[in-house]
Scaffold this motif. Structure first.
Motif, short mmCIF file in Angstrom:
data_model
loop_
_atom_site.label_atom_id
_atom_site.label_comp_id
_atom_site.label_asym_id
_atom_site.label_seq_id
_atom_site.Cartn_x
_atom_site.Cartn_y
_atom_site.Cartn_z
N GLY A 39 0.83 -1.20 0.00
CA GLY A 39 0.00 0.00 0.00
C GLY A 39 0.86 1.24 0.00
O GLY A 39 2.06 1.21 0.28
N ILE A 40 0.26 2.38 -0.37
CA ILE A 40 0.95 3.67 -0.40
C ILE A 40 0.14 4.68 0.37
O ILE A 40 -1.02 4.97 0.03
CB ILE A 40 1.16 4.15 -1.85
CG1 ILE A 40 2.12 3.21 -2.60
CG2 ILE A 40 1.69 5.58 -1.88
CD1 ILE A 40 2.33 3.57 -4.05
N ALA A 41 0.73 5.22 1.45
CA ALA A 41 0.02 6.17 2.30
C ALA A 41 0.68 7.55 2.30
O ALA A 41 0.12 8.49 2.86
CB ALA A 41 -0.06 5.65 3.74
N SER A 42 1.86 7.69 1.70
CA SER A 42 2.57 8.97 1.72
C SER A 42 3.48 9.04 0.50
O SER A 42 3.67 8.06 -0.23
CB SER A 42 3.39 9.10 3.00
OG SER A 42 4.40 8.10 3.05
N TRP A 43 4.03 10.23 0.27
CA TRP A 43 4.95 10.40 -0.85
C TRP A 43 6.22 9.56 -0.65
O TRP A 43 6.83 9.12 -1.63
CB TRP A 43 5.31 11.87 -1.00
CG TRP A 43 4.25 12.67 -1.71
CD1 TRP A 43 3.40 13.58 -1.18
CD2 TRP A 43 3.91 12.59 -3.11
NE1 TRP A 43 2.56 14.07 -2.16
CE2 TRP A 43 2.85 13.49 -3.34
CE3 TRP A 43 4.42 11.85 -4.17
CZ2 TRP A 43 2.28 13.67 -4.59
CZ3 TRP A 43 3.84 12.02 -5.43
CH2 TRP A 43 2.79 12.92 -5.63
N ARG A 44 6.62 9.36 0.59
CA ARG A 44 7.80 8.52 0.83
C ARG A 44 7.53 7.08 0.38
O ARG A 44 8.37 6.47 -0.28
CB ARG A 44 8.18 8.54 2.30
CG ARG A 44 9.47 7.77 2.60
CD ARG A 44 9.73 7.62 4.08
NE ARG A 44 9.85 8.90 4.76
CZ ARG A 44 10.15 9.01 6.04
NH1 ARG A 44 10.35 7.94 6.77
NH2 ARG A 44 10.23 10.21 6.61
N ASP A 45 6.34 6.55 0.70
CA ASP A 45 5.97 5.21 0.23
C ASP A 45 5.94 5.19 -1.30
O ASP A 45 6.34 4.20 -1.93
CB ASP A 45 4.61 4.81 0.79
CG ASP A 45 4.62 4.65 2.30
OD1 ASP A 45 5.73 4.57 2.87
OD2 ASP A 45 3.53 4.61 2.91
N PHE A 46 5.42 6.27 -1.91
CA PHE A 46 5.30 6.32 -3.36
C PHE A 46 6.68 6.27 -4.01
O PHE A 46 6.88 5.54 -4.99
CB PHE A 46 4.57 7.61 -3.76
CG PHE A 46 4.26 7.71 -5.23
CD1 PHE A 46 3.10 7.17 -5.75
CD2 PHE A 46 5.15 8.34 -6.09
CE1 PHE A 46 2.83 7.26 -7.10
CE2 PHE A 46 4.88 8.42 -7.44
CZ PHE A 46 3.71 7.89 -7.96
N MET A 47 7.65 7.01 -3.46
CA MET A 47 8.98 7.02 -4.05
C MET A 47 9.71 5.70 -3.85
O MET A 47 10.46 5.25 -4.71
CB MET A 47 9.79 8.18 -3.46
CG MET A 47 9.23 9.55 -3.82
SD MET A 47 10.14 10.92 -3.08
CE MET A 47 11.68 10.79 -3.97
N ALA A 48 9.46 5.04 -2.71
CA ALA A 48 10.04 3.71 -2.49
C ALA A 48 9.46 2.71 -3.50
O ALA A 48 10.18 1.88 -4.05
CB ALA A 48 9.76 3.25 -1.06
#
Length: 434
Positions: free
Chosen positions: A342-351
Motif C-alpha cells: 500500500g501507499i500512504a505517503s509520498w515517501r511510500d510512493f517514491m520507495a
C-alpha cells in the motif's frame, strides 16, 4: 534441494531457540526463487544499516560468495560453501583469523548465512558416484536467498529516503539563499517593514539545522523557512504593486502597453489551477487603462539576474498541483509495489517507484538522471505512468531517457500524461461498474 534438518553447532558454541528459528527461516525458500548473487549482494550493501551488519562483515560475505561456483543462487541447488580459513582470509583482503571469525559471527547473527558444521568441525564436501556434491559442510547461503525479497525492499526504502533527503537538502539551500537575498534587497531599497525582526527569526531557524540531517528533523525546519520566504515575498510584492500603481498615475507616458493578456498558468498544462488561479485577477488588472502590465513571466530577465527578484517559484508548490490521491487514481498499479502492499505517503510512493524501476529493468543511471532534471517526485510519478503503459512500451529505460532529454529542452509536461491515464482508467472503471 538441500536436506532439511537441525544443525547444532560444533564445539563449545551452545544451541539456542533463536538459532533454531533462524535455521528454519533460512530453509523457507519459495519454490522457483532465484537471484543473481552479485545483484543481491549490492542490495545487502544498500540495506546494511537496516540489517545491522558492518562494512567488514560485508567484505567477508563478498568473499564467501566468490566460493559459490555459479552467478545464480537457486533454492533447487546446494547453497553450502566450504572454504578453508586460509583461503577465506586471502579473499577477504588478508583479514586476520580472529577478525574473520568475529565477522562471520556477525553475518550469522544477522541471519544472512548459517553454519552447517561437520562431525569434526571441519569444512569439506563429499561427492557422490555421479561426481556431484553429495554432502557439504561449511556456511549455507540459503538464509540470504530466503530473505532476498525483504532485503530488496529495505534497500529500496533506504534509497528512496536518501534521494528524498538529498532533495530536501537542495531545497533547504535554495530557501536559505532566497531569504537572504530577498532580505538584502528589501533593506537596500528601503522597503517599509520590520526586516530586522525578520532577519533575527531567519537566523534562529538556521541555528536549529542539525549537523546530522534526517528527513524527520529537516521537515519542520524546511516548512518554517518556506513560510518565512512566503511572508517576505508577499510584503515585497505588496510594495511593488503599490509602487506600480503610483507610477502609473504620475507617469502614464512611460508605460509599455502589453496586448498579451493570457495568464502564464494557462499556457502550461496541468491538472489543477491551484495557486495559478490568481493569474486571472492579475490579467484583469493588466487590462485596466493606465495600469502597467504585471507579467510574472517577464520578471528576472533584466540585468542578467536568474529568476525573479521577489516572486520565487516553489517546487513544493508544483507538487501540490498533483495530489497523491490524484496520482494514485491515474496510476493505480503502483500501489501493489508500496511497502506492505500500500501507499500512504509520498515517501511510500517514491520507495515503490524504485521497486518498479528495478522490475522494469530501468538502470539506476537513467532514473537518477531523470530525478536530477525533473525532480525526484516528478521522476517517481513518471515511473508510475510508465508502469501503467508497460505493455505498450518496448524499452522503459529508453523511454525514460527520452522524456528526460525532452524535459531538459523544456518540451515535456507531466499534466497531459496524467490526464490521459485518468481518462483511460475512468473509462475502465465505468465499464466495470456497468
Amino acid at each position: 534441494m538441500e536436506s532439511v534438518y537441525v544443525t547444532t553447532p560444533f564445539g563449545r558454541r551452545p544451541m539456542t531457540l533463536a538459532l533454531l528459528l533462524k535455521q528454519r527461516r533460512g530453509e523457507a525458500i519459495a519454490a522457483g526463487t532465484t537471484r543473481n548473487k552479485w545483484k543481491l549482494f549490492r542490495s545487502v550493501c544498500e540495506a546494511r544499516a537496516g540489517l545491522g551488519v558492518t562494512d567488514r562483515a560485508l567484505t567477508v560475505l563478498d568473499a564467501l560468495l566468490t566460493f559459490y561456483p555459479e552467478d545464480e543462487l537457486s533454492g533447487e541447488k546446494p547453497l553450502v560453501v566450504f572454504p578453508s580459513n586460509a583461503q577465506l582470509s586471502l579473499r577477504a583482503r588478508g583479514m586476520a583469523p580472529a577478525t574473520l571469525r568475529r565477522h562471520l559471527a556477525v553475518l550469522v547473527e544477522a541471519g544472512l548465512i548459517s553454519r552447517k558444521d561437520s562431525p569434526n568441525g571441519k569444512r569439506y564436501m563429499r561427492r557422490g558416484r555421479d561426481g556431484g556434491i553429495d554432502e557439504a559442510y561449511g556456511f549455507s547461503l540459503a538464509p540470504l536467498l530466503a530473505r532476498a525479497g525483504e532485503i530488496e525492499a529495505i534497500a529500496a526504502r533506504i534509497a528512496a529516503d536518501r534521494q528524498m533527503l538529498r532533495g530536501m537538502k537542495e531545497w533547504l539551500t535554495i530557501c536559505r539563499r532566497d531569504i537572504a537575498k530577498l532580505l538584502a534587497a528589501a533593506v537596500e531599497e528601503a522597503v517599509p517593514g520590520d526586516w530586522e525582526c525578520m532577519s533575527s527569526m531567519f537566523q534562529t531557524i538556521l541555528q536549529r539545522i542539525p549537523r546530522a540531517a534526517t528527513i524527520e528533523n529537516l521537515t519542520p525546519i524546511l516548512e518554517e523557512l518556506e513560510t518565512t520566504r512566503e511572508k517576505i515575498v508577499k510584503l515585497l510584492e505588496l510594495h511593488e504593486n503599490i509602487s506600480i500603481a503610483s507610477t502609473s498615475e504620475s507617469q502614464i507616458e512611460r508605460h509599455i502597453q502589453n496586448s498579451h493578456t493570457e495568464s502564464i498558468s494557462e499556457s502550461e498544462p496541468g491538472l489543477e489551477t491551484g495557486p495559478g488561479t490568481t493569474a486571472a485577477g492579475q490579467t484583469e488588472r493588466d487590462q485596466q487603462p493606465g495600469t502597467k502590465p504585471h507579467d510574472d513571466s517577464l520578471k528576472g530577465q533584466t540585468n542578467g539576474r536568474e529568476g525573479s527578484r521577489f516572486a520565487v517559484r516553489s517546487r513544493a508548490g508544483e507538487l501540490n498541483s498533483f495530489p497523491l490521491a490524484t496520482v494514485l487514481q491515474a496510476c493505480p498499479d503502483i500501489v501493489d509495489y508500496g511497502p506492505g502492499g500500500g501507499i500512504a505517503s509520498w515517501r511510500d510512493f517514491m520507495a515503490a517507484a524504485i521497486v518498479v524501476r528495478t522490475m522494469l529493468g530501468v538502470s539506476p543511471s537513467a532514473y537518477e538522471a531523470a530525478a536530477a532534471v525533473m525532480g525526484p517526485e516528478t521522476a517517481a510519478i513518471v515511473m508510475a505512468c510508465i508502469l501503467e503503459r508497460a505493455g505498450e512500451i518496448n524499452s522503459p529505460g529508453g523511454y525514460l531517457r527520452d522524456l528526460t532529454r525532452r524535459a531538459q529542452r523544456g518540451g515535456f509536461a507531466l499534466g497531459p500524461m496524467l490526464k490521459a491515464l485518468l481518462r483511460v482508467n475512468g473509462r475502465l472503471r465505468c465499464r466495470k461498474d456497468g
